[in-house]
Scaffold this motif. Structure first.
Motif, PDB file in Angstrom:
ATOM      1  N   ILE A 281     -10.027  28.471  14.111  1.00  0.00           N
ATOM      2  CA  ILE A 281     -10.493  27.909  13.037  1.00  0.00           C
ATOM      3  C   ILE A 281     -10.124  26.080  12.889  1.00  0.00           C
ATOM      4  O   ILE A 281     -11.067  25.823  13.650  1.00  0.00           O
ATOM      5  CB  ILE A 281     -11.006  28.671  11.409  1.00  0.00           C
ATOM      6  N   LYS A 282      -8.780  26.514  12.947  1.00  0.00           N
ATOM      7  CA  LYS A 282      -8.393  25.054  13.072  1.00  0.00           C
ATOM      8  C   LYS A 282      -8.577  23.929  14.075  1.00  0.00           C
ATOM      9  O   LYS A 282      -9.262  22.990  13.718  1.00  0.00           O
ATOM     10  CB  LYS A 282      -6.617  25.181  12.602  1.00  0.00           C
ATOM     11  N   ALA A 283      -8.353  24.692  15.133  1.00  0.00           N
ATOM     12  CA  ALA A 283      -8.853  24.139  16.939  1.00  0.00           C
ATOM     13  C   ALA A 283      -9.573  22.987  16.723  1.00  0.00           C
ATOM     14  O   ALA A 283      -9.920  22.740  17.016  1.00  0.00           O
ATOM     15  CB  ALA A 283      -8.361  24.408  17.321  1.00  0.00           C
ATOM     16  N   GLN A 284     -11.019  23.834  16.180  1.00  0.00           N
ATOM     17  CA  GLN A 284     -12.237  23.510  16.466  1.00  0.00           C
ATOM     18  C   GLN A 284     -13.512  22.929  15.038  1.00  0.00           C
ATOM     19  O   GLN A 284     -13.903  22.894  15.117  1.00  0.00           O
ATOM     20  CB  GLN A 284     -13.145  25.192  15.849  1.00  0.00           C
ATOM     21  N   CYS A 285     -12.016  22.384  14.047  1.00  0.00           N
ATOM     22  CA  CYS A 285     -12.279  21.467  12.782  1.00  0.00           C
ATOM     23  C   CYS A 285     -13.252  20.192  13.634  1.00  0.00           C
ATOM     24  O   CYS A 285     -12.543  19.597  15.195  1.00  0.00           O
ATOM     25  CB  CYS A 285     -11.466  20.658  12.342  1.00  0.00           C
ATOM     26  N   GLY A 286     -14.317  20.174  13.446  1.00  0.00           N
ATOM     27  CA  GLY A 286     -15.180  19.232  13.417  1.00  0.00           C
ATOM     28  C   GLY A 286     -16.033  19.126  14.725  1.00  0.00           C
ATOM     29  O   GLY A 286     -17.126  18.069  14.437  1.00  0.00           O
ATOM     30  N   CYS A 287     -16.356  20.313  15.479  1.00  0.00           N
ATOM     31  CA  CYS A 287     -16.437  20.906  15.815  1.00  0.00           C
ATOM     32  C   CYS A 287     -18.709  20.780  15.179  1.00  0.00           C
ATOM     33  O   CYS A 287     -18.573  21.649  14.011  1.00  0.00           O
ATOM     34  CB  CYS A 287     -16.807  21.704  17.087  1.00  0.00           C
ATOM     35  N   GLU A 288     -19.256  21.052  16.312  1.00  0.00           N
ATOM     36  CA  GLU A 288     -20.628  21.217  15.268  1.00  0.00           C
ATOM     37  C   GLU A 288     -20.518  23.043  15.449  1.00  0.00           C
ATOM     38  O   GLU A 288     -21.564  23.094  13.783  1.00  0.00           O
ATOM     39  CB  GLU A 288     -21.663  20.496  16.755  1.00  0.00           C
ATOM     40  N   HIS A 289     -19.997  23.752  15.931  1.00  0.00           N
ATOM     41  CA  HIS A 289     -20.362  24.905  15.736  1.00  0.00           C
ATOM     42  C   HIS A 289     -18.461  26.036  15.429  1.00  0.00           C
ATOM     43  O   HIS A 289     -18.742  25.798  16.964  1.00  0.00           O
ATOM     44  CB  HIS A 289     -20.700  25.801  16.692  1.00  0.00           C
ATOM     45  N   CYS A 290     -17.925  26.497  14.653  1.00  0.00           N
ATOM     46  CA  CYS A 290     -16.725  26.871  14.349  1.00  0.00           C
ATOM     47  C   CYS A 290     -16.705  27.653  14.307  1.00  0.00           C
ATOM     48  O   CYS A 290     -17.427  28.837  13.631  1.00  0.00           O
ATOM     49  CB  CYS A 290     -16.382  25.964  13.493  1.00  0.00           C
ATOM     50  N   ASN A 291     -16.375  28.837  15.666  1.00  0.00           N
ATOM     51  CA  ASN A 291     -16.367  30.377  15.786  1.00  0.00           C
ATOM     52  C   ASN A 291     -15.528  30.979  15.849  1.00  0.00           C
ATOM     53  O   ASN A 291     -14.718  30.821  16.212  1.00  0.00           O
ATOM     54  CB  ASN A 291     -17.391  30.509  17.253  1.00  0.00           C
ATOM     55  N   CYS A 292     -15.641  32.218  15.563  1.00  0.00           N
ATOM     56  CA  CYS A 292     -14.089  33.306  15.368  1.00  0.00           C
ATOM     57  C   CYS A 292     -14.461  34.201  15.271  1.00  0.00           C
ATOM     58  O   CYS A 292     -16.418  35.242  14.496  1.00  0.00           O
ATOM     59  CB  CYS A 292     -13.293  32.882  14.233  1.00  0.00           C
ATOM     60  N   LYS A 293     -14.119  36.022  15.413  1.00  0.00           N
ATOM     61  CA  LYS A 293     -14.055  36.807  15.412  1.00  0.00           C
ATOM     62  C   LYS A 293     -13.322  37.550  14.505  1.00  0.00           C
ATOM     63  O   LYS A 293     -12.234  37.455  14.140  1.00  0.00           O
ATOM     64  CB  LYS A 293     -13.580  37.225  16.690  1.00  0.00           C
ATOM     65  N   LEU A 294     -14.553  38.027  13.463  1.00  0.00           N
ATOM     66  CA  LEU A 294     -13.995  38.964  12.013  1.00  0.00           C
ATOM     67  C   LEU A 294     -14.495  40.247  11.933  1.00  0.00           C
ATOM     68  O   LEU A 294     -15.430  40.347  12.315  1.00  0.00           O
ATOM     69  CB  LEU A 294     -13.811  37.962  10.954  1.00  0.00           C
ATOM     70  N   GLU A 295     -13.530  40.878  12.180  1.00  0.00           N
ATOM     71  CA  GLU A 295     -13.709  42.658  12.479  1.00  0.00           C
ATOM     72  C   GLU A 295     -15.027  43.287  12.924  1.00  0.00           C
ATOM     73  O   GLU A 295     -16.201  43.360  13.029  1.00  0.00           O
ATOM     74  CB  GLU A 295     -14.623  43.263  10.675  1.00  0.00           C
ATOM     75  N   ASN A 296     -14.794  42.457  14.487  1.00  0.00           N
ATOM     76  CA  ASN A 296     -15.416  42.427  15.758  1.00  0.00           C
ATOM     77  C   ASN A 296     -16.736  42.262  15.709  1.00  0.00           C
ATOM     78  O   ASN A 296     -17.608  42.383  17.047  1.00  0.00           O
ATOM     79  CB  ASN A 296     -15.603  43.931  16.297  1.00  0.00           C
ATOM     80  N   LYS A 297     -16.798  41.028  14.942  1.00  0.00           N
ATOM     81  CA  LYS A 297     -18.218  40.668  14.715  1.00  0.00           C
ATOM     82  C   LYS A 297     -17.623  39.167  15.117  1.00  0.00           C
ATOM     83  O   LYS A 297     -16.908  37.748  14.913  1.00  0.00           O
ATOM     84  CB  LYS A 297     -18.921  39.970  13.775  1.00  0.00           C
ATOM     85  N   LEU A 298     -18.741  38.354  15.964  1.00  0.00           N
ATOM     86  CA  LEU A 298     -18.275  37.291  15.988  1.00  0.00           C
ATOM     87  C   LEU A 298     -19.598  35.839  14.936  1.00  0.00           C
ATOM     88  O   LEU A 298     -20.627  36.420  14.706  1.00  0.00           O
ATOM     89  CB  LEU A 298     -19.596  36.021  17.350  1.00  0.00           C
ATOM     90  N   ILE A 299     -18.251  35.437  14.312  1.00  0.00           N
ATOM     91  CA  ILE A 299     -19.197  34.664  13.059  1.00  0.00           C
ATOM     92  C   ILE A 299     -19.016  32.982  13.615  1.00  0.00           C
ATOM     93  O   ILE A 299     -18.063  32.545  14.362  1.00  0.00           O
ATOM     94  CB  ILE A 299     -18.149  34.445  11.445  1.00  0.00           C
ATOM     95  N   ASP A 300     -20.142  32.622  13.123  1.00  0.00           N
ATOM     96  CA  ASP A 300     -20.624  30.958  13.269  1.00  0.00           C
ATOM     97  C   ASP A 300     -20.838  30.363  11.767  1.00  0.00           C
ATOM     98  O   ASP A 300     -21.895  29.895  11.188  1.00  0.00           O
ATOM     99  CB  ASP A 300     -21.301  30.714  13.932  1.00  0.00           C
ATOM    100  N   PHE A 301     -19.497  29.841  11.809  1.00  0.00           N
ATOM    101  CA  PHE A 301     -19.101  28.894  10.725  1.00  0.00           C
ATOM    102  C   PHE A 301     -19.948  27.567  10.245  1.00  0.00           C
ATOM    103  O   PHE A 301     -19.871  26.782   9.563  1.00  0.00           O
ATOM    104  CB  PHE A 301     -17.705  28.484  10.024  1.00  0.00           C
ATOM    105  N   GLY A 302     -20.611  26.943  11.140  1.00  0.00           N
ATOM    106  CA  GLY A 302     -20.946  25.218  11.210  1.00  0.00           C
ATOM    107  C   GLY A 302     -19.757  24.632  11.293  1.00  0.00           C
ATOM    108  O   GLY A 302     -18.670  24.657  12.021  1.00  0.00           O
ATOM    109  N   SER A 303     -20.459  23.398  10.609  1.00  0.00           N
ATOM    110  CA  SER A 303     -19.423  22.423  11.394  1.00  0.00           C
ATOM    111  C   SER A 303     -18.169  22.503  10.542  1.00  0.00           C
ATOM    112  O   SER A 303     -18.556  22.935   8.235  1.00  0.00           O
ATOM    113  CB  SER A 303     -20.320  21.007  11.000  1.00  0.00           C
ATOM    114  N   VAL A 304     -17.176  22.833   9.932  1.00  0.00           N
ATOM    115  CA  VAL A 304     -16.071  23.218   9.341  1.00  0.00           C
ATOM    116  C   VAL A 304     -14.600  22.095   9.314  1.00  0.00           C
ATOM    117  O   VAL A 304     -14.157  21.419  10.676  1.00  0.00           O
ATOM    118  CB  VAL A 304     -14.963  24.356   9.521  1.00  0.00           C
ATOM    119  N   SER A 305     -14.706  21.138   8.107  1.00  0.00           N
ATOM    120  CA  SER A 305     -13.427  20.715   7.682  1.00  0.00           C
ATOM    121  C   SER A 305     -13.314  19.816   6.751  1.00  0.00           C
ATOM    122  O   SER A 305     -14.249  19.749   6.094  1.00  0.00           O
ATOM    123  CB  SER A 305     -13.405  19.060   9.288  1.00  0.00           C
ATOM    124  N   PRO A 306     -11.746  19.613   6.348  1.00  0.00           N
ATOM    125  CA  PRO A 306     -10.573  19.875   6.807  1.00  0.00           C
ATOM    126  C   PRO A 306     -10.458  21.906   6.504  1.00  0.00           C
ATOM    127  O   PRO A 306     -11.400  22.691   5.844  1.00  0.00           O
ATOM    128  CB  PRO A 306      -9.461  19.660   6.032  1.00  0.00           C
TER     129      PRO A 306
END
Length: 67
Positions: A28-53
Motif C-alpha cells: 500500500i505504501k508503495a502506491q501512495c499518491g497513485c489514483e488507485h491503491c490496490n491490495c489483496k485482503l482475504e483473497n479479494k482485490l480492494i481498491d482504496f482509491g488515492s491514499v496518502s499518507p
C-alpha cells in the motif's frame, strides 16, 4: 509480523486495517499518491482509491485507550 495499517484517503476518509501482514502495508505504501491503491485482503482485490499518507502500528490498536 502483523499489525495495523492506517490509510488517509483523498476524500477525507481514514481506513484502519487490523491484523495485516507488514508486506501488505509495504504494498500500500508503495502506491501512495497513485489514483488507485490496490491490495489483496482475504483473497479479494480492494481498491482504496488515492491514499496518502499511510502509517503502520505494530500489533493491534487499543481502541479503549483513545486513539
Amino acid at each position: 509480523m502483523k499489525g495495523t495499517a492506517i490509510l488517509f484517503q483523498e476524500n477525507d476518509k481514514v481506513t484502519v486495517i487490523e491484523n495485516v501482514e507488514h508486506s501488505v502495508f509495504e504494498e500500500i505504501k508503495a502506491q501512495c499518491g497513485c489514483e488507485h491503491c490496490n491490495c489483496k485482503l482475504e483473497n479479494k482485490l480492494i481498491d482504496f482509491g488515492s491514499v496518502s499518507p499511510v502509517f503502520w502500528h505494530e500489533d493491534e490498536v487499543d481502541w479503549d485507550y483513545g486513539y
